[in-house]
Design an enzyme around this catalytic site. Structure first.
Site, PDB file in Angstrom:
ATOM      1  N   ASP A  73       0.866  -1.181   0.000  1.00 43.81           N
ATOM      2  CA  ASP A  73       0.000   0.000   0.000  1.00 43.81           C
ATOM      3  C   ASP A  73       0.905   1.234   0.000  1.00 43.81           C
ATOM      4  O   ASP A  73       1.233   1.795   1.034  1.00 43.81           O
ATOM      5  CB  ASP A  73      -0.922  -0.016   1.216  1.00 43.81           C
ATOM      6  CG  ASP A  73      -2.068   0.972   1.077  1.00 43.81           C
ATOM      7  OD1 ASP A  73      -2.081   1.741   0.095  1.00 43.81           O
ATOM      8  OD2 ASP A  73      -2.958   0.985   1.942  1.00 43.81           O
ATOM      9  N   VAL A  74       1.298   1.642  -1.205  1.00 43.70           N
ATOM     10  CA  VAL A  74       2.280   2.711  -1.361  1.00 43.70           C
ATOM     11  C   VAL A  74       1.674   3.984  -1.971  1.00 43.70           C
ATOM     12  O   VAL A  74       2.284   5.045  -1.933  1.00 43.70           O
ATOM     13  CB  VAL A  74       3.478   2.233  -2.212  1.00 43.70           C
ATOM     14  CG1 VAL A  74       4.178   1.074  -1.531  1.00 43.70           C
ATOM     15  CG2 VAL A  74       3.057   1.817  -3.623  1.00 43.70           C
ATOM     16  N   LYS A  75       0.499   3.856  -2.591  1.00 39.30           N
ATOM     17  CA  LYS A  75      -0.254   4.987  -3.156  1.00 39.30           C
ATOM     18  C   LYS A  75       0.621   5.941  -3.966  1.00 39.30           C
ATOM     19  O   LYS A  75       0.576   7.160  -3.775  1.00 39.30           O
ATOM     20  CB  LYS A  75      -1.010   5.738  -2.061  1.00 39.30           C
ATOM     21  CG  LYS A  75      -2.107   4.914  -1.408  1.00 39.30           C
ATOM     22  CD  LYS A  75      -2.923   5.751  -0.438  1.00 39.30           C
ATOM     23  CE  LYS A  75      -4.033   4.923   0.186  1.00 39.30           C
ATOM     24  NZ  LYS A  75      -3.517   3.910   1.145  1.00 39.30           N
ATOM     25  N   ARG A  76       1.383   5.402  -4.889  1.00 32.03           N
ATOM     26  CA  ARG A  76       2.215   6.242  -5.746  1.00 32.03           C
ATOM     27  C   ARG A  76       1.343   6.962  -6.760  1.00 32.03           C
ATOM     28  O   ARG A  76       0.318   6.446  -7.198  1.00 32.03           O
ATOM     29  CB  ARG A  76       3.273   5.406  -6.453  1.00 32.03           C
ATOM     30  CG  ARG A  76       4.244   4.693  -5.519  1.00 32.03           C
ATOM     31  CD  ARG A  76       4.876   5.640  -4.515  1.00 32.03           C
ATOM     32  NE  ARG A  76       5.951   5.006  -3.771  1.00 32.03           N
ATOM     33  CZ  ARG A  76       6.165   5.145  -2.470  1.00 32.03           C
ATOM     34  NH1 ARG A  76       5.331   5.865  -1.755  1.00 32.03           N
ATOM     35  NH2 ARG A  76       7.191   4.565  -1.882  1.00 32.03           N
TER      36      ARG A  76
ATOM     37  N   THR B  31      -0.803  -0.051  -4.701  1.00 32.36           N
ATOM     38  CA  THR B  31      -1.885   0.923  -4.837  1.00 32.36           C
ATOM     39  C   THR B  31      -1.357   2.165  -5.544  1.00 32.36           C
ATOM     40  O   THR B  31      -0.230   2.590  -5.335  1.00 32.36           O
ATOM     41  CB  THR B  31      -2.469   1.300  -3.468  1.00 32.36           C
ATOM     42  OG1 THR B  31      -1.419   1.722  -2.595  1.00 32.36           O
ATOM     43  CG2 THR B  31      -3.196   0.122  -2.845  1.00 32.36           C
TER      44      THR B  31
END
Length: 284
Positions: free
Chosen positions: A95-98, A123
């Site tokens: 879950d890194v939401k780049r 993500t």
């Protein structure tokens, strides 16, 4: 295709996604007392959670922020955790939401789809534009990696941007439609795409329409439990209890704290929390 592995995992083990949002304050003193090495302490905590839930958990989500906050030792623990999941043939979401573009996004892809931080899914935040998605398609096309793109999230602030009117509909539908079309080029045998969506489970009003509109999209569904998502709402996002995974983090990994003998029975209460969540959503 990686999405077929996830589909089969959910069919066999259920839709629970255990969120390893690990904070040192969450860890039982019995684990902390065995080492002075932060990376080893955090990994041992995660390892015990994984070991006692792997047969009833579809996938594990590792929220990188918690590990970054602990510095180099935290990132060592992150690496050890995702490597352990891979060794056990268990699926993982970073879950890194780049949300960057071009070569920067390609480097993010390389960082999280290979090497020390390799996971199966990551993500992605699309709100910089669709060119924040396309650099990952090279990885997706190979079939062994997938992405979950933020669509409609569970936080109250989602209404600030995601719900803005765009041609008579919320903006998130404009984004969703374009990415859904992209995703249809990467369908697995079960007709789900390696490009899925993050869809918060706290808003039931649009649930049926979102599920119907994006039939071939697998959902990562946060919001259950602590954020207010209820079982009856969550069911609307699933397709016969598949087609999505439902994340819970603190509700599972700190469940032992609710019991006087929690330290002694840490793994028992962790597993029990997963079982209760499954039963609640299944309606049993």
């Amino acid at each position: 295709m990686i999405i077929d592995r996830l589909y089969e995992n959910v069919r066999e083990k259920g839709f629970v996604c255990v969120g390893l949002d690990t904070n040192l304050d969450y860890i039982p003193s019995s684990i902390k007392e065995k080492s002075s090495d932060i990376a080893e302490i955090v990994f041992e905590y995660n390892k015990q959670i994984i070991d006692c839930t792997e047969d009833i958990t579809g996938i594990y989500k590792v929220q990188i922020a918690y590990y970054e906050a602990m510095g180099l030792e935290g990132m060592k623990a992150y690496s050890k955790t995702v490597s352990y999941l891979k060794e056990k043939n268990l699926l993982s979401i970073g879950d890194v939401k780049r949300g960057d573009i071009a070569n920067t996004a390609k480097e993010y892809g390389k960082a999280h789809f290979s090497g020390d931080f390799e996971v199966d899914f990551i993500t992605i935040n699309p709100y910089m534009g669709f060119d924040s998605i396309t650099p990952y398609l090279d990885f997706v096309e190979k079939g062994d990696k997938g992405i979950f793109v933020l669509l409609r999230t569970s936080n109250p602030g989602a209404k600030d941007i995601e719900y803005l009117d765009y041609k008579g509909e919320p903006l998130y539908y404009h984004i969703g439609d374009a990415i859904y079309e992209m995703g249809n080029s990467y369908l697995g045998e079960n007709n789900y795409s390696n490009i899925g969506f993050v869809v918060g489970g706290t808003h039931s009003e649009e649930a049926k329409e979102i599920r119907e509109r994006y039939k071939n999209s697998f959902f990562l569904i946060p919001g259950y439990g602590a954020q207010g998502g209820k079982a009856e709402d969550i069911r609307l996002y699933l397709d016969d209890f598949n087609g999505g995974v439902v994340n819970s983090s603190r509700g599972i990994i700190t469940a032992y704290k609710k019991h006087e003998d929690g330290e002694k029975k840490f793994q028992e209460y962790t597993r029990e929390a997963v079982e209760k969540m499954r039963g609640d959503i299944y309606g049993r």
